[in-house]
Design a protein around this motif. Structure first.
Motif, PDB file in Angstrom:
ATOM      1  N   TYR A  15      22.932  34.121 -20.890  1.00 17.73           N
ATOM      2  CA  TYR A  15      23.254  35.547 -20.883  1.00 17.73           C
ATOM      3  C   TYR A  15      24.762  35.783 -20.870  1.00 17.73           C
ATOM      4  O   TYR A  15      25.248  36.721 -21.492  1.00 17.73           O
ATOM      5  CB  TYR A  15      22.575  36.253 -19.710  1.00 17.73           C
ATOM      6  CG  TYR A  15      21.101  36.428 -19.930  1.00 17.73           C
ATOM      7  CD1 TYR A  15      20.643  37.150 -21.019  1.00 17.73           C
ATOM      8  CD2 TYR A  15      20.171  35.850 -19.097  1.00 17.73           C
ATOM      9  CE1 TYR A  15      19.294  37.302 -21.252  1.00 17.73           C
ATOM     10  CE2 TYR A  15      18.819  35.993 -19.320  1.00 17.73           C
ATOM     11  CZ  TYR A  15      18.383  36.720 -20.396  1.00 17.73           C
ATOM     12  OH  TYR A  15      17.047  36.868 -20.640  1.00 17.73           O
ATOM     13  N   ALA A  16      25.491  34.929 -20.179  1.00 14.50           N
ATOM     14  CA  ALA A  16      26.955  35.082 -20.161  1.00 14.50           C
ATOM     15  C   ALA A  16      27.540  34.825 -21.542  1.00 14.50           C
ATOM     16  O   ALA A  16      28.443  35.530 -21.986  1.00 14.50           O
ATOM     17  CB  ALA A  16      27.567  34.128 -19.140  1.00 14.50           C
ATOM     18  N   ALA A  17      26.985  33.842 -22.241  1.00 14.83           N
ATOM     19  CA  ALA A  17      27.526  33.487 -23.551  1.00 14.83           C
ATOM     20  C   ALA A  17      27.145  34.507 -24.623  1.00 14.83           C
ATOM     21  O   ALA A  17      27.882  34.708 -25.578  1.00 14.83           O
ATOM     22  CB  ALA A  17      27.035  32.104 -23.960  1.00 14.83           C
ATOM     23  N   ASN A  18      25.992  35.153 -24.467  1.00 17.64           N
ATOM     24  CA  ASN A  18      25.470  36.038 -25.517  1.00 17.64           C
ATOM     25  C   ASN A  18      25.369  37.492 -25.073  1.00 17.64           C
ATOM     26  O   ASN A  18      24.552  38.249 -25.595  1.00 17.64           O
ATOM     27  CB  ASN A  18      24.093  35.550 -25.966  1.00 17.64           C
ATOM     28  CG  ASN A  18      24.146  34.170 -26.534  1.00 17.64           C
ATOM     29  OD1 ASN A  18      24.814  33.936 -27.526  1.00 17.64           O
ATOM     30  ND2 ASN A  18      23.477  33.236 -25.879  1.00 17.64           N
ATOM     31  N   ARG A  56      14.105  22.665  -7.432  1.00 16.34           N
ATOM     32  CA  ARG A  56      15.171  22.095  -8.240  1.00 16.34           C
ATOM     33  C   ARG A  56      15.011  22.501  -9.700  1.00 16.34           C
ATOM     34  O   ARG A  56      15.969  22.870 -10.373  1.00 16.34           O
ATOM     35  CB  ARG A  56      15.164  20.579  -8.093  1.00 16.34           C
ATOM     36  CG  ARG A  56      16.371  19.906  -8.651  1.00 16.34           C
ATOM     37  CD  ARG A  56      16.488  18.428  -8.286  1.00 16.34           C
ATOM     38  NE  ARG A  56      15.248  17.690  -8.178  1.00 16.34           N
ATOM     39  CZ  ARG A  56      14.695  17.291  -7.013  1.00 16.34           C
ATOM     40  NH1 ARG A  56      15.281  17.574  -5.881  1.00 16.34           N
ATOM     41  NH2 ARG A  56      13.569  16.618  -6.992  1.00 16.34           N
ATOM     42  N   LYS A  57      13.780  22.499 -10.198  1.00 18.01           N
ATOM     43  CA  LYS A  57      13.507  22.887 -11.578  1.00 18.01           C
ATOM     44  C   LYS A  57      13.852  24.368 -11.791  1.00 18.01           C
ATOM     45  O   LYS A  57      14.477  24.737 -12.782  1.00 18.01           O
ATOM     46  CB  LYS A  57      12.041  22.615 -11.898  1.00 18.01           C
ATOM     47  CG  LYS A  57      11.648  22.864 -13.298  1.00 18.01           C
ATOM     48  CD  LYS A  57      12.056  21.720 -14.165  1.00 18.01           C
ATOM     49  CE  LYS A  57      11.420  21.890 -15.527  1.00 18.01           C
ATOM     50  NZ  LYS A  57      11.904  20.902 -16.450  1.00 18.01           N
ATOM     51  N   ALA A  58      13.446  25.221 -10.841  1.00 17.95           N
ATOM     52  CA  ALA A  58      13.727  26.658 -10.943  1.00 17.95           C
ATOM     53  C   ALA A  58      15.229  26.918 -10.898  1.00 17.95           C
ATOM     54  O   ALA A  58      15.744  27.771 -11.626  1.00 17.95           O
ATOM     55  CB  ALA A  58      13.026  27.419  -9.830  1.00 17.95           C
ATOM     56  N   GLN A  59      15.936  26.179 -10.058  1.00 13.82           N
ATOM     57  CA  GLN A  59      17.383  26.377  -9.937  1.00 13.82           C
ATOM     58  C   GLN A  59      18.091  26.009 -11.235  1.00 13.82           C
ATOM     59  O   GLN A  59      18.968  26.738 -11.704  1.00 13.82           O
ATOM     60  CB  GLN A  59      17.917  25.538  -8.789  1.00 13.82           C
ATOM     61  CG  GLN A  59      19.376  25.782  -8.492  1.00 13.82           C
ATOM     62  CD  GLN A  59      19.836  24.989  -7.279  1.00 13.82           C
ATOM     63  OE1 GLN A  59      19.130  24.120  -6.796  1.00 13.82           O
ATOM     64  NE2 GLN A  59      21.023  25.296  -6.803  1.00 13.82           N
ATOM     65  N   SER A  60      17.681  24.901 -11.857  1.00 14.61           N
ATOM     66  CA  SER A  60      18.328  24.512 -13.113  1.00 14.61           C
ATOM     67  C   SER A  60      17.992  25.507 -14.218  1.00 14.61           C
ATOM     68  O   SER A  60      18.815  25.806 -15.071  1.00 14.61           O
ATOM     69  CB  SER A  60      17.918  23.100 -13.513  1.00 14.61           C
ATOM     70  OG  SER A  60      16.550  23.060 -13.861  1.00 14.61           O
ATOM     71  N   ALA A 109      20.194  28.531 -13.781  1.00 14.20           N
ATOM     72  CA  ALA A 109      21.555  28.247 -14.235  1.00 14.20           C
ATOM     73  C   ALA A 109      21.635  28.317 -15.756  1.00 14.20           C
ATOM     74  O   ALA A 109      22.595  28.868 -16.313  1.00 14.20           O
ATOM     75  CB  ALA A 109      21.998  26.869 -13.744  1.00 14.20           C
ATOM     76  N   ARG A 110      20.628  27.774 -16.445  1.00 11.54           N
ATOM     77  CA  ARG A 110      20.617  27.839 -17.906  1.00 11.54           C
ATOM     78  C   ARG A 110      20.526  29.285 -18.382  1.00 11.54           C
ATOM     79  O   ARG A 110      21.213  29.676 -19.330  1.00 11.54           O
ATOM     80  CB  ARG A 110      19.445  27.038 -18.474  1.00 11.54           C
ATOM     81  CG  ARG A 110      19.708  25.563 -18.581  1.00 11.54           C
ATOM     82  CD  ARG A 110      18.729  24.875 -19.510  1.00 11.54           C
ATOM     83  NE  ARG A 110      17.351  25.284 -19.360  1.00 11.54           N
ATOM     84  CZ  ARG A 110      16.474  24.736 -18.520  1.00 11.54           C
ATOM     85  NH1 ARG A 110      16.840  23.734 -17.756  1.00 11.54           N
ATOM     86  NH2 ARG A 110      15.232  25.175 -18.447  1.00 11.54           N
ATOM     87  N   CYS A 111      19.686  30.081 -17.729  1.00 10.21           N
ATOM     88  CA  CYS A 111      19.543  31.489 -18.123  1.00 10.21           C
ATOM     89  C   CYS A 111      20.856  32.241 -17.924  1.00 10.21           C
ATOM     90  O   CYS A 111      21.267  33.017 -18.788  1.00 10.21           O
ATOM     91  CB  CYS A 111      18.428  32.153 -17.320  1.00 10.21           C
ATOM     92  SG  CYS A 111      16.780  31.641 -17.803  1.00 10.21           S
TER      93      CYS A 111
END
Length: 110
Positions: free
Chosen positions: A26-29, A13-17, A20-22
């Motif tokens: 990357y999409a935003a920047n 669960r920690k790796a999945q979140s 998602a943050r990464c």
């Protein structure tokens, strides 16, 4: 040493979140990250000798050729599958037409 996570599901669960943050970062920047990457690559190329540049070009050309061949193979398989599907569809339609003709003939006789 005690593990921080007691259950594999907590770790997953920690790796999945984190993934998602990464992805969101990357999409935003993306534009600025690509620019920084191009600048780093330009600096790296500027430090290379002629032999290293030639070797890097050769590696790039080999990788590009491998990618083109792989893509060509995928397209060839897809086009073959498309032709097989069309042939099968045509055979089904011909069989249906033959069956309809045979049923019409039998009804005319009987």
């Amino acid at each position: 040493m005690a593990h921080r996570y007691h259950f594999p599901s907590e770790l997953a669960r920690k790796a999945q979140s984190n993934r998602a943050r990464c992805k969101a970062y990357y999409a935003a920047n993306q534009a600025s990250l690509q620019k920084k990457n191009r600048e780093r690559a330009a600096c790296r190329r500027a430090r290379m000798t002629e032999e290293e540049l030639a070797e890097a070009r050769a590696r790039h050309n080999a990788n590009a050729a491998r990618y083109r061949e792989q893509n060509r193979r995928v397209l060839r398989e897809a086009s073959g599958e498309y032709r097989r599907q069309k042939r099968y569809q045509r055979e089904v339609e011909e069989d249906a037409a033959d069956m309809a003709a045979e049923i019409a003939r039998l009804e005319m006789e009987g």
